[in-house]
Design a protein around this motif. Structure first.
Motif, PDB file in Angstrom:
ATOM      1  N   ASP A  69      56.489  13.529  12.991  1.00 49.37           N
ATOM      2  CA  ASP A  69      55.308  12.672  13.116  1.00 49.37           C
ATOM      3  C   ASP A  69      54.072  13.465  13.530  1.00 49.37           C
ATOM      4  O   ASP A  69      52.946  13.092  13.206  1.00 49.37           O
ATOM      5  N   PHE A  80      50.623  13.425  11.507  1.00 46.49           N
ATOM      6  CA  PHE A  80      49.358  13.230  12.213  1.00 46.49           C
ATOM      7  C   PHE A  80      48.346  14.294  11.785  1.00 46.49           C
ATOM      8  O   PHE A  80      47.215  13.984  11.411  1.00 46.49           O
ATOM      9  N   ARG A 105      53.644   8.251  18.523  1.00 43.75           N
ATOM     10  CA  ARG A 105      53.045   6.926  18.333  1.00 43.75           C
ATOM     11  C   ARG A 105      52.747   6.263  19.674  1.00 43.75           C
ATOM     12  O   ARG A 105      51.654   5.746  19.892  1.00 43.75           O
ATOM     13  N   GLN A 106      53.711   6.292  20.575  1.00 47.81           N
ATOM     14  CA  GLN A 106      53.513   5.690  21.894  1.00 47.81           C
ATOM     15  C   GLN A 106      52.394   6.420  22.640  1.00 47.81           C
ATOM     16  O   GLN A 106      51.559   5.794  23.297  1.00 47.81           O
ATOM     17  N   GLU A 135      49.112   5.295  21.261  1.00 48.00           N
ATOM     18  CA  GLU A 135      48.835   3.931  21.724  1.00 48.00           C
ATOM     19  C   GLU A 135      48.331   3.947  23.162  1.00 48.00           C
ATOM     20  O   GLU A 135      47.413   3.195  23.516  1.00 48.00           O
TER      21      GLU A 135
END
Length: 152
Positions: free
Chosen positions: A41, A45, A130-131, A134
């Motif tokens: 990921d 990105f 992702r977390q 966020e």
């Protein structure tokens, strides 16, 4: 708006941007992808995002470009992550206070407790990229709403 910001915080606004990836950024991401310890990921990105600079959110939040991550990796190598010292990670960004963010090979994101990478003590801040993103978004939203950046 500039006057309001300076009156509220005591200094003029700095750079606040999410820069799209250039061809050079994407090439650096492909080179990083060849390193086996890079979370997928993170490569995804970096294929889209060049870097993130939020000078004015708290002390600042920064996600380095793939090229900067690659240079740091070549110069300093991996950072040991985790209590068992078995996981290796990459420094992917920092705060304006000098704390570093490290992405572990398992995808988790950690933050140093002090502004040093010599035998760093780390706290896990997110289970995956992702977390982490966020949490950054929440910090930005909170800062815009009430001037408090949170604890990320």
């Amino acid at each position: 708006m500039t006057g309001e910001f300076e009156r509220r915080h005591g200094f003029p606004p700095g750079t606040n941007e999410v820069r799209p990836a250039s061809r050079d950024d994407q090439a650096a991401a492909r080179t990083l992808a060849q390193v086996s310890l890079i979370p997928a990921d993170l490569i995804t990105f970096y294929d889209s995002i060049g870097h993130v600079t939020w000078d004015d959110v708290g002390n600042g939040y920064f996600i380095d470009s793939a090229g900067d991550v690659l240079l740091r990796l070549q110069e300093y190598g991996f950072v040991t992550v985790g209590a068992d010292l078995q996981v290796q990670g990459l420094v992917i960004g920092s705060t304006g206070g000098g704390l570093s963010y490290i992405a572990g090979a398992d995808g988790s994101v950690h933050r140093t407790r002090m502004a040093s990478l010599d035998e760093p003590e780390l706290d896990k801040v997110a289970d995956d990229l992702r977390q982490f993103l966020e949490l950054l978004e929440r910090s930005l939203t909170r800062f815009v709403a009430d001037g408090e950046p949170g604890s990320l």
